[in-house]
Motif scaffolding. Structure first.
Motif, PDB file in Angstrom:
ATOM      1  N   ASP A  36       4.893  -4.381  -8.355  1.00 53.65           N
ATOM      2  CA  ASP A  36       4.335  -4.621  -7.024  1.00 53.65           C
ATOM      3  C   ASP A  36       4.347  -3.374  -6.144  1.00 53.65           C
ATOM      4  O   ASP A  36       3.633  -3.318  -5.149  1.00 53.65           O
ATOM      5  CB  ASP A  36       5.107  -5.737  -6.312  1.00 53.65           C
ATOM      6  CG  ASP A  36       4.921  -7.086  -6.995  1.00 53.65           C
ATOM      7  OD1 ASP A  36       3.919  -7.228  -7.737  1.00 53.65           O
ATOM      8  OD2 ASP A  36       5.756  -7.969  -6.799  1.00 53.65           O
ATOM      9  N   PHE A  37       5.150  -2.378  -6.482  1.00 51.53           N
ATOM     10  CA  PHE A  37       5.219  -1.163  -5.677  1.00 51.53           C
ATOM     11  C   PHE A  37       4.029  -0.260  -5.988  1.00 51.53           C
ATOM     12  O   PHE A  37       3.527  -0.239  -7.105  1.00 51.53           O
ATOM     13  CB  PHE A  37       6.530  -0.411  -5.938  1.00 51.53           C
ATOM     14  CG  PHE A  37       7.754  -1.168  -5.518  1.00 51.53           C
ATOM     15  CD1 PHE A  37       7.966  -1.498  -4.198  1.00 51.53           C
ATOM     16  CD2 PHE A  37       8.700  -1.548  -6.453  1.00 51.53           C
ATOM     17  CE1 PHE A  37       9.096  -2.192  -3.815  1.00 51.53           C
ATOM     18  CE2 PHE A  37       9.831  -2.243  -6.079  1.00 51.53           C
ATOM     19  CZ  PHE A  37      10.036  -2.566  -4.752  1.00 51.53           C
ATOM     20  N   GLN A  38       3.623   0.498  -4.988  1.00 52.67           N
ATOM     21  CA  GLN A  38       2.508   1.426  -5.146  1.00 52.67           C
ATOM     22  C   GLN A  38       2.932   2.646  -5.951  1.00 52.67           C
ATOM     23  O   GLN A  38       4.037   3.131  -5.805  1.00 52.67           O
ATOM     24  CB  GLN A  38       2.011   1.885  -3.764  1.00 52.67           C
ATOM     25  CG  GLN A  38       1.446   0.772  -2.908  1.00 52.67           C
ATOM     26  CD  GLN A  38       0.166   0.224  -3.496  1.00 52.67           C
ATOM     27  OE1 GLN A  38      -0.687   0.975  -3.950  1.00 52.67           O
ATOM     28  NE2 GLN A  38       0.043  -1.092  -3.517  1.00 52.67           N
ATOM     29  N   ALA A  39       2.020   3.150  -6.766  1.00 57.14           N
ATOM     30  CA  ALA A  39       2.287   4.384  -7.509  1.00 57.14           C
ATOM     31  C   ALA A  39       2.266   5.562  -6.542  1.00 57.14           C
ATOM     32  O   ALA A  39       1.632   5.508  -5.489  1.00 57.14           O
ATOM     33  CB  ALA A  39       1.228   4.584  -8.588  1.00 57.14           C
ATOM     34  N   LYS A  41       1.119   8.882  -5.007  1.00 53.59           N
ATOM     35  CA  LYS A  41      -0.210   9.493  -4.981  1.00 53.59           C
ATOM     36  C   LYS A  41      -0.087  10.994  -4.792  1.00 53.59           C
ATOM     37  O   LYS A  41       0.544  11.678  -5.551  1.00 53.59           O
ATOM     38  CB  LYS A  41      -1.036   8.829  -3.895  1.00 53.59           C
ATOM     39  CG  LYS A  41      -1.299   7.352  -4.205  1.00 53.59           C
ATOM     40  CD  LYS A  41      -2.127   6.707  -3.148  1.00 53.59           C
ATOM     41  CE  LYS A  41      -2.365   5.258  -3.527  1.00 53.59           C
ATOM     42  NZ  LYS A  41      -1.544   4.323  -2.851  1.00 53.59           N
ATOM     43  N   ASN A  63       3.558   8.561 -13.950  1.00 59.41           N
ATOM     44  CA  ASN A  63       2.664   7.469 -13.571  1.00 59.41           C
ATOM     45  C   ASN A  63       2.131   6.727 -14.782  1.00 59.41           C
ATOM     46  O   ASN A  63       1.852   5.537 -14.708  1.00 59.41           O
ATOM     47  CB  ASN A  63       1.504   7.967 -12.697  1.00 59.41           C
ATOM     48  CG  ASN A  63       1.859   7.942 -11.228  1.00 59.41           C
ATOM     49  OD1 ASN A  63       2.874   7.395 -10.819  1.00 59.41           O
ATOM     50  ND2 ASN A  63       1.010   8.534 -10.414  1.00 59.41           N
ATOM     51  N   LYS A  69       7.584   5.250  -8.268  1.00 57.82           N
ATOM     52  CA  LYS A  69       6.748   4.535  -7.301  1.00 57.82           C
ATOM     53  C   LYS A  69       6.803   5.257  -5.964  1.00 57.82           C
ATOM     54  O   LYS A  69       7.600   6.172  -5.759  1.00 57.82           O
ATOM     55  CB  LYS A  69       7.224   3.082  -7.148  1.00 57.82           C
ATOM     56  CG  LYS A  69       7.155   2.275  -8.435  1.00 57.82           C
ATOM     57  CD  LYS A  69       5.735   2.127  -8.924  1.00 57.82           C
ATOM     58  CE  LYS A  69       5.669   1.301 -10.190  1.00 57.82           C
ATOM     59  NZ  LYS A  69       4.311   1.081 -10.642  1.00 57.82           N
ATOM     60  N   ASP A  70       5.974   4.817  -5.030  1.00 55.62           N
ATOM     61  CA  ASP A  70       5.878   5.469  -3.735  1.00 55.62           C
ATOM     62  C   ASP A  70       7.232   5.519  -3.020  1.00 55.62           C
ATOM     63  O   ASP A  70       7.512   6.455  -2.280  1.00 55.62           O
ATOM     64  CB  ASP A  70       4.834   4.756  -2.860  1.00 55.62           C
ATOM     65  CG  ASP A  70       4.480   5.557  -1.630  1.00 55.62           C
ATOM     66  OD1 ASP A  70       4.184   6.765  -1.782  1.00 55.62           O
ATOM     67  OD2 ASP A  70       4.534   4.998  -0.525  1.00 55.62           O
TER      68      ASP A  70
END
Length: 161
Positions: A36-39, A41, A63, A69-70
């Motif tokens: 659920d966490f954002q990768a 960037k 990644n 994760k972010d």
């Protein structure tokens, strides 16, 4: 003394209903919860170009496994900053040497302490991020391929088992 006071009870390994599942099951749950966490960037603008290059390289490598994760971006930012500090300290040491002379007395170059502290920070932060061989193998060991048992069965059958 098997059950001395204060030592606690030995775990019952046959209890399949225990809260503490085996490592593979915990790893699957952790991976599922991590989805659920954002990768991570792009690197923060405040990093130098050298730091951004390292940041991007690490992110690219991890990644694909979905590990970083972010939420980890600030830890990763500090890691690349410490790598930069260590490189700067190495340049100073190379230019001036490990010892310097001040008032005709030999002293340790302060850059040596800077380098030592940066290396300790790199080791600690890198371990937290899975950037050293031991912690990375521990993290990647928990990433179980979907068809792992099929491959194992194929290998065993090819070996005559």
């Amino acid at each position: 003394m098997a059950n001395a006071p204060g030592q606690g009870r030995k775990p019952n390994l046959n209890n399949v209903k225990a809260k503490n599942k085996d490592r593979a099951e915990r790893a699957k749950r952790a991976i599922g919860n991590n989805n659920d966490f954002q990768a991570i960037k792009s690197p923060p603008a405040r990093l130098t170009s050298e730091e951004k290059t390292l940041y991007k390289h690490i992110v690219q490598e991890f990644n694909t496994k979905g590990i970083l994760k972010d939420l980890d971006s600030s830890l990763l930012e500090e890691f690349v900053a410490q790598v930069s500090v260590s490189r700067q300290a190495r340049v100073v040491i190379k230019e001036h040497g490990v010892v310097i002379f001040e008032d005709d007395k030999m002293k340790k170059n302060p850059a040596v302490d800077v380098l030592n502290n940066a290396v300790k920070n790199i080791k600690s932060l890198g371990s937290s991020l899975g950037l050293d061989p031991v912690s990375r193998s521990s993290i990647l060991a928990d990433v179980i391929p979907e068809n792992d048992t099929d491959e194992t069965d194929d290998i065993v059958s090819k070996m005559g088992g």
